[in-house]
Design an enzyme around this catalytic site. Structure first.
Site, mmCIF file in Angstrom:
data_model
loop_
_atom_site.group_PDB
_atom_site.id
_atom_site.type_symbol
_atom_site.label_atom_id
_atom_site.label_comp_id
_atom_site.label_asym_id
_atom_site.label_seq_id
_atom_site.Cartn_x
_atom_site.Cartn_y
_atom_site.Cartn_z
ATOM 1 N N ARG A 54 0.868 -1.174 0.000
ATOM 2 C CA ARG A 54 0.000 0.000 0.000
ATOM 3 C C ARG A 54 0.905 1.225 0.000
ATOM 4 O O ARG A 54 2.130 1.111 0.069
ATOM 5 C CB ARG A 54 -0.946 -0.015 1.216
ATOM 6 N N GLY A 55 0.258 2.418 -0.023
ATOM 7 C CA GLY A 55 1.036 3.643 -0.173
ATOM 8 C C GLY A 55 1.139 3.929 -1.665
ATOM 9 O O GLY A 55 1.536 3.059 -2.447
ATOM 10 N N ALA A 56 0.783 5.163 -2.044
ATOM 11 C CA ALA A 56 0.613 5.466 -3.467
ATOM 12 C C ALA A 56 1.836 5.119 -4.327
ATOM 13 O O ALA A 56 1.709 4.400 -5.333
ATOM 14 C CB ALA A 56 0.228 6.943 -3.617
ATOM 15 N N ARG A 91 -6.944 -0.354 -7.228
ATOM 16 C CA ARG A 91 -7.290 0.665 -6.218
ATOM 17 C C ARG A 91 -7.522 1.980 -6.953
ATOM 18 O O ARG A 91 -6.705 2.387 -7.790
ATOM 19 C CB ARG A 91 -6.188 0.814 -5.154
ATOM 20 N N GLN A 204 -2.746 2.677 9.943
ATOM 21 C CA GLN A 204 -1.419 2.756 9.302
ATOM 22 C C GLN A 204 -0.456 3.583 10.149
ATOM 23 O O GLN A 204 0.750 3.379 10.085
ATOM 24 C CB GLN A 204 -1.534 3.395 7.912
ATOM 25 N N ASP A 245 -2.219 10.807 -2.045
ATOM 26 C CA ASP A 245 -2.496 9.813 -3.087
ATOM 27 C C ASP A 245 -2.806 10.441 -4.429
ATOM 28 O O ASP A 245 -2.749 9.778 -5.463
ATOM 29 C CB ASP A 245 -3.647 8.916 -2.649
ATOM 30 N N ASN A 255 -5.874 12.408 0.450
ATOM 31 C CA ASN A 255 -5.022 11.580 1.314
ATOM 32 C C ASN A 255 -5.935 10.784 2.242
ATOM 33 O O ASN A 255 -7.164 10.901 2.200
ATOM 34 C CB ASN A 255 -4.025 12.449 2.089
ATOM 35 N N LYS A 256 -5.301 9.974 3.069
ATOM 36 C CA LYS A 256 -6.033 9.078 3.967
ATOM 37 C C LYS A 256 -7.141 9.811 4.716
ATOM 38 O O LYS A 256 -6.965 10.951 5.149
ATOM 39 C CB LYS A 256 -5.031 8.454 4.943
HETATM 40 C C1 LIG Z 1 3.829 8.137 0.345
HETATM 41 S S1 LIG Z 1 2.328 7.449 0.626
HETATM 42 C C2 LIG Z 1 1.081 8.710 0.563
HETATM 43 C C3 LIG Z 1 -0.260 8.137 0.712
HETATM 44 O O1 LIG Z 1 -0.376 7.037 -0.123
HETATM 45 C C4 LIG Z 1 -0.547 7.740 2.159
HETATM 46 O O2 LIG Z 1 -0.560 8.882 2.957
HETATM 47 C C5 LIG Z 1 -1.875 7.053 2.202
HETATM 48 O O3 LIG Z 1 -2.910 7.672 2.298
HETATM 49 C C6 LIG Z 1 -1.859 5.597 2.025
HETATM 50 O O4 LIG Z 1 -3.131 5.023 2.027
HETATM 51 P P1 LIG Z 1 -3.267 3.445 1.988
HETATM 52 O O5 LIG Z 1 -4.748 3.224 1.959
HETATM 53 O O6 LIG Z 1 -2.617 2.933 3.227
HETATM 54 O O7 LIG Z 1 -2.593 2.963 0.718
#
Ligand SMILES: CSC[C@@H](O)[C@@H](O)C(=O)COP(=O)(O)O
Length: 368
Positions: A54-56, A91, A204, A245, A255-256
């Site tokens: 996970r993470g963009a 996703r 997270q 993201d 973002n999250k």
């Molecule tokens: C460098 S990662 C930036 C974002 O991807 C991060 O803040 C985030 O929201 C991740 O979400 P996730 O759902 O855990 O993939």
């Protein structure tokens, strides 16, 4: 970055098995440090959907290899397009996924079919190396902000940074985005302390960010998501740095879920609210983030249950709502550009605005 003194990337091609990649299973952190081998498109798609990765930026990098795996038996244009379509669907919110797949497809279309797998590996490897370099540059630019905050305090006490979700090395190929400046500040000897939002529903923050900051020796405190505004009012947050993201051409930030509330609280308390991103996170096709960015809706179980360590030391899951209650789980929200102090990119910092972004990235095309 390091785990128990050993340097890792979040994704690598083992030297003895070059037709596979290895990732950390992020659903097992921090209780277990377990790696997974991925060697076909289905496994990659599953890893992304289930958030083993996970993470963009990391999703994009892993998907790039997924595309190559899909071409092992049939590397025709039709197979390439079909696999690209399937992987982009895994996703919806993080634009880096589409960016990475589009980059791969564009490159592979110029390569004869028989050479596409080898060429694909070279391109995906390059994409990963670039991700590391880009994040390091983001770290250097963000470090300036932390250094200034430290100087503004007369180099007394501690610089307190609040972050939300996980935008560290675990979420990228290495370094991270929001956490890269923090690692560099720590390594430079600036006393930095991080307020880590737990980041419900999937935690997270408490599971991943706390793990990686702790592994690097960075002082941090896990707080309930609802506590950030309180600490800002109390003057205990010098700046907020989050990842993202997707950033629109006018600087809106997805973002999250919960990031928007932090931005509101920061705005009300004059706390600088910075967003760290590689340029691959900018979606030049989209302007109004609230109206145009698709928000991933995940299983309500992530809200209705909490996963953690049982008293006997084994990971377990407990329900935190009555049996008959429904849940809803939008995974991201959008912070309008007006609430964002600025963007930290690999080319430097800029206003969260079209002019700001265009100042740093004038050559980007705005696709129709
Ligand atoms: C460098 S990662 C930036 C974002 O991807 C991060 O803040 C985030 O929201 C991740 O979400 P996730 O759902 O855990 O993939």
């Amino acid at each position: 970055m390091k785990i128990n003194g050993t340097a890792y990337r979040s994704l690598w091609r083992p030297t003895d098995d070059r037709n596979s990649i290895r990732i950390f299973d992020q659903t097992r952190f921090p209780w277990e440090v377990e790696t997974l081998a991925l060697r076909d498109e289905d496994a990659v798609a599953h890893a992304i959907r289930s958030m083993q990765v996970r993470g963009a930026p990391l999703i994009g990098a892993v998907a790039a290899y997924g595309l190559i795996f899909a071409l092992q038996n049939d590397a025709s244009d039709a197979a390439l397009e079909a696999a690209a379509h399937r992987l982009v669907e895994t996703r919806p919110t993080a634009i880096n996924l589409r960016w990475a797949i589009e980059r791969m497809v564009k490159h592979l279309r110029t390569v004869p079919v028989a050479q596409r797998v080898e060429a694909g590996y070279a391109e995906a490897d390059a994409l990963c190396d670039e991700d590391v370099a880009v994040n390091e540059a983001i770290g250097r630019h963000g470090l300036e902000l932390i250094r200034k905050a430290w100087e503004a305090k007369g180099k007394q006490g501690t610089v307190n940074v609040l972050t939300h979700c996980n935008a560290g090395w675990i979420a990228t190929v290495d370094w991270g985005t929001a956490l890269a400046p923090i690692y560099m500040a720590h390594d430079e000897g600036i006393p930095v302390h991080v307020w880590v939002d737990e980041t419900r529903p999937r935690n997270q923050g408490s599971l991943l960010t706390a793990f990686e900051l702790g592994s690097h020796g960075v002082a941090h405190t896990v707080i309930a998501d609802n506590a950030g505004g309180h600490y800002m009012q109390a003057g205990q947050v010098d700046l907020v740095i989050v990842g993202t993201d997707r950033v629109t051409a006018q600087g809106d930030v997805a973002n999250k879920i919960g990031t928007y509330l932090k931005a509101l609280a920061a705005h009300d308390n004059n706390v600088p609210f910075w967003v760290a991103l590689p340029s691959s996170t900018i979606d030049w096709r989209v302007r109004d983030g609230v109206k145009e960015i698709p928000i991933e809706e995940r299983s309500a179980d992530e809200v209705l249950y909490v996963t953690g360590l049982e008293a006997d030391g084994t990971p377990g899951r407990v329900r935190v709502a009555p049996p008959a209650s429904n849940g809803a789980n939008p995974a991201f929200d959008v912070t309008p550009a007006r609430l964002v102090t600025g963007l930290i990119t690999e080319r430097g910092c800029c206003d969260a605005s079209e002019a700001g972004l265009r100042g740093l990235f004038p050559a980007e095309n705005n696709p129709a």
